[in-house]
Design an enzyme around this catalytic site. Structure first.
Site, short mmCIF file in Angstrom:
data_model
loop_
_atom_site.label_atom_id
_atom_site.label_comp_id
_atom_site.label_asym_id
_atom_site.label_seq_id
_atom_site.Cartn_x
_atom_site.Cartn_y
_atom_site.Cartn_z
CE LYS A 84 37.06 36.01 25.75
NZ LYS A 84 37.22 35.22 27.00
CB SER A 159 40.65 36.73 28.09
OG SER A 159 39.66 35.71 28.10
CB SER A 183 38.66 34.57 30.68
OG SER A 183 40.05 34.46 30.53
#
Length: 473
Positions: A84, A159, A183
């Protein structure tokens, strides 16, 4: 010994590890299979935004040399993985999805990246996120929009949207992420994969400016519960650099028991006890999930703890934390920041001591309400999102079930409300919308009860099979 690499990208991570350890497959062959998949699919979905093939092949070669001598780097030896883009990766561009950090190349790794490298992961790049990982739809002005592999016209969530889309499309077998207001759970739900928000401290975080708060946590994502447990076994465990890290070793999560659902006490609520708006097909999915549990022997009851105050609690603490950790940076580059993100940070400035104090007391109250509720139940079934995946052309859904939403946090309350209870929650494939896009089921477990939570999730996965349906890309 080698084997054909066709469709390797959709093998379970545990199967990929087994092939590497028995030398039926080399790390370089597995890497090439995934890079071929990235080349074929990623241009359409934009999940991996920084690709590092040269570094990856160098690492895979090292691991193959090690294997040639009968040695292996760790439990994830040779697995390709993109990280990420808000996890620091030494020597690899880490933008946080922001023009303010578009050229950042860290010289250190986040703790989760340290652990993944030590476990034998082959890093292939970074996955897309919304700006500063804020929001449930993955888009930014550095790399653009991530699209859902099941339908390119709709969001992959956020996210950790790039991570989830990459998993669903077979670009990597495991993914790391973090979760403040959903997220890990939201994108897992929209992409038909599994994402766990663990108890704060289960996966220690470093560096972390807010090391004591625990509103944001790091955690694993995978295509199956067993694979997620494998990754959790690497990410979890104590570390002295995190003041809230839990002492239980990560290795204790590696094996998820096959206990089934018989006798399990399961509560469910399509709308969190009437606190959120939910579209009918999402409510129907939650009820169908509860019925499936009951059919397989669970004792099922509709119910939910009192979560009144959760919205105030989450919004206050989130704004306060954003201002405290990002305020000066966002001020300095305010012309480069998404207006809604800037407004959320600035909402933290006028907060008074009594307002923040009230939010912290509310958080403790919400923890105890959930704790006491789960004294009578093994798990609570909830929706992950109140509506199916929405168009990539909007920043957030402004209306849910006919009710206007106040801002980009409004539609995310199903996950935000659970965040402030402090309890672990996992998103598992719950079914599909009328349009054929995935719907996620959120399962909440007891505080620090990840092992039992994973067992319930695995049993549900086994009896429904929703996660076996792949996208058409």
């Amino acid at each position: 010994m080698t084997m054909m690499t066709d469709d390797l990208h959709y093998l379970d991570a545990r199967r990929q590890v087994a092939l590497l350890r028995t030398r039926q497959l080399s790390a370089r062959e597995l890497l090439q299979a995934h890079l071929d998949r990235v080349e074929a699919v990623n241009p359409a979905i934009n999940a991996i935004v920084t690709l590092t093939p040269e570094l990856a092949f160098a690492r895979a070669h090292e691991l193959d040399q090690l294997a040639a001598h009968g040695k292996f780097a760790g439990p994830l030896h040779g697995l390709p993985m993109a990280h990420k883009d808000n996890h620091l990766t030494a020597g690899i561009r880490t933008t946080f999805g922001s023009r303010l950090r578009a050229d950042l190349v860290p010289d250190t790794d986040d703790l989760v990246i340290e652990r993944l490298r030590a476990a034998g992961v082959v890093t292939i790049g970074k996955t897309n996120i919304p700006e500063f990982a804020a929001g449930g739809h993955t888009f930014n002005e550095v790399f653009g929009i991530t699209r859902n592999p099941y339908d390119l016209a709709v969001t992959a969530g956020g996210s950790s949207g790039g991570a989830a889309a990459a998993l669903a499309a077979g670009l990597h077998p495991l993914a790391d992420g973090n979760d403040m207001g959903g997220s890990l759970r939201l994108p897992a739900g929209y992409c038909n994969v599994v994402g766990l928000r663990p108890t704060a401290g289960r996966v220690p975080m470093y560096p972390a400016a807010d090391g004591f708060i625990g509103l944001s946590v790091s955690g694993p994502m995978a295509r199956t519960v067993d694979d997620l447990a494998l990754l959790l076994s690497v990410l979890a465990g104590p570390d002295g650099r995190s003041p809230i890290s839990l002492e239980e070793p990560g290795s204790s999560f590696d094996v998820v028991p096959d206990g089934g659902l018989a006798g399990a006490r399961i509560a469910f609520s399509p709308d969190l006890g009437g606190l959120i708006e939910v579209e009918p097909q999402v409510a129907a999915m939650v009820r169908a999930a509860a019925a499936a549990c009951e059919t397989h022997g669970a004792l099922v009851e509709e119910g939910c703890p009192d979560l009144a105050g959760a919205d105030e609690c989450f919004r206050t603490l989130r704004a306060w934390q954003f201002e405290a950790t990002l305020g000066a940076e966002l001020d300095a580059g305010s012309d480069l920041v998404r207006p809604s993100l800037l407004a959320n940070m600035r909402a933290g400035r006028p907060l008074t001591g009594p307002q923040v104090g009230r939010a912290t007391v509310l958080r403790t109250t919400l923890f105890h309400r959930m704790r006491e509720f789960l004294d009578d139940f093994d798990a609570l079934l909830l929706p992950v999102a109140p509506l199916p995946a929405f168009s990539v052309d909007v920043q957030y859904p402004e209306v849910v079930a006919g009710v206007p939403q106040p801002d980009y946090l409004g539609w995310m309350r199903a996950v935000c409300h659970i965040t402030v209870t402090g309890h672990p929650a996992i998103s598992v494939p719950g079914g599909f919308s009328a349009a054929g896009t995935p719907l996620g089921l959120q399962i909440v477990g007891r505080h620090r009860g990840e092992r039992a939570l994973l067992a319930v999730a695995k049993a549900f996965e086994a009896v429904t099979g929703h996660g076996r349906r792949r996208p058409g890309c």
